[in-house]
Write an enzyme that holds these catalytic residues in place. Structure first.
Site, PDB file in Angstrom:
ATOM      1  NE  ARG A 123       3.856  -6.093  52.904  1.00  0.00           N
ATOM      2  CZ  ARG A 123       2.864  -6.451  53.703  1.00  0.00           C
ATOM      3  NH1 ARG A 123       2.887  -7.606  54.331  1.00  0.00           N
ATOM      4  NH2 ARG A 123       1.829  -5.649  53.880  1.00  0.00           N
ATOM      5  CB  SER A 164       0.758  -0.395  46.480  1.00  0.00           C
ATOM      6  OG  SER A 164       1.733  -1.183  47.084  1.00  0.00           O
ATOM      7  CE  LYS A 189      -0.528  -3.715  51.968  1.00  0.00           C
ATOM      8  NZ  LYS A 189      -0.493  -2.564  51.053  1.00  0.00           N
TER       9      LYS A 189
HETATM   10  N1  TZP Z   1      -0.376  -5.436  48.753  1.00  0.00           N
HETATM   11  C1  TZP Z   1      -1.592  -5.633  48.245  1.00  0.00           C
HETATM   12  S1  TZP Z   1      -2.169  -7.182  48.634  1.00  0.00           S
HETATM   13  C2  TZP Z   1      -0.745  -7.577  49.448  1.00  0.00           C
HETATM   14  C3  TZP Z   1       0.131  -6.511  49.429  1.00  0.00           C
HETATM   15  C4  TZP Z   1       1.455  -6.492  50.048  1.00  0.00           C
HETATM   16  C5  TZP Z   1      -0.515  -8.881  50.110  1.00  0.00           C
HETATM   17  C6  TZP Z   1      -0.311 -10.012  49.163  1.00  0.00           C
HETATM   18  O1  TZP Z   1      -0.056 -11.161  49.900  1.00  0.00           O
HETATM   19  P1  TZP Z   1      -0.726 -12.575  49.585  1.00  0.00           P
HETATM   20  O2  TZP Z   1      -0.378 -13.398  50.803  1.00  0.00           O
HETATM   21  O3  TZP Z   1      -0.099 -13.109  48.341  1.00  0.00           O
HETATM   22  O4  TZP Z   1      -2.206 -12.351  49.449  1.00  0.00           O
END
Ligand code: TZP
Ligand code: MG
Length: 227
Positions: free
Chosen positions: A39, A124, A153
């Site tokens: 990512r 997603s 996010k």
């Molecule tokens: N899509 C929904 S939440 C998220 C993504 C890419 C982030 C998840 O990252 P983390 O640090 O595990 O909360």
């Protein structure tokens, strides 16, 4: 996408600088990552391609699918096993079409032959309705969340754990469904108790002092949950 996959890890350049990408990926893989996504928000294609070239052989050696976040055409070009797209990133059909024509061009795919043909394409989802829609459209797997607020996010509303059981019953029984967003060693038990069987964990692993040990611990918890 192997049905046995439980832990989906993301090498996020927002947390891990490029110079550490290989070392961190090696730790995630050694700890038991079943899927590895790159990512790279706000990075150019040249950077993504360069990092992917470093991570692909590690994933191939581990027998772990390598997924690129966004950019279906670039994912196909670099020889990724698949691509992950969001709600606003178009249809499955469009992602497939963009991925396929370039397959075999770019990062010497002969050196890193793709382990998944056809490509794995994930979506997603942020609600049970979106999860159902992704299944109906034919996606290979989904992410479901964010369950909790997350700096990865920032500003994205959390959906909580309430719909996990229904989502697992209706969607997770047909395609792998990975809960995501704010999952940490501290919140994972609550997520599993709500019915989750699979998880994506980003910052809690990338920021861990011992990434391999932290990854191994969450992988063990997911495996013990079974189902
Ligand atoms: N899509 C929904 S939440 C998220 C993504 C890419 C982030 C998840 O990252 P983390 O640090 O595990 O909360
Ligand atoms: Mg996206």
């Amino acid at each position: 996408m192997p049905q046995s996959a439980r832990l989906y890890c993301i090498l996020d350049l927002g947390y891990t600088p490029e110079v550490r990408a290989e070392e961190v990926t090696a730790s995630l893989l050694a700890g038991g990552a079943d899927i590895l996504q790159l990512r790279a928000k706000n990075h150019d294609h040249a950077t993504i391609r360069r990092v992917a070239e470093k991570l692909l052989p590690l994933c191939r050696a581990a027998g772990v699918p390598f997924i690129l976040n966004d950019f279906p055409a670039l994912a196909g070009e670099i020889g990724a096993d698949g691509v992950h797209i969001g709600q606003d990133d178009g249809s499955l059909e469009a992602a497939r079409a963009a991925f396929a024509p370039e397959r075999g061009v770019g990062v010497s795919p002969a050196a890193f032959p793709p382990s998944s043909i056809p490509p794995i394409i994930g979506r997603s989802t942020h609600s049970l309705a979106q999860a159902r829609a992704a299944l109906a459209e034919g996606f290979d797997y989904i992410g479901f969340g964010p369950l909790f607020p997350t700096p990865t996010k920032a500003g994205r509303p959390a959906i909580g754990v309430r719909e996990i059981a229904a989502m697992e019953r209706e969607v997770g029984s047909a395609i792998p469904a990975f809960c995501i967003g704010g999952i940490t060693p501290a919140t994972l038990p609550q997520v599993l108790a709500a019915g989750a069987r699979r998880a994506v964990i980003v910052s809690a692993l990338l920021n861990a002092d011992n990434i391999e040990a932290a990854t191994h611990a969450v992988k063990t918890a997911l495996k013990e949950k079974g189902g």
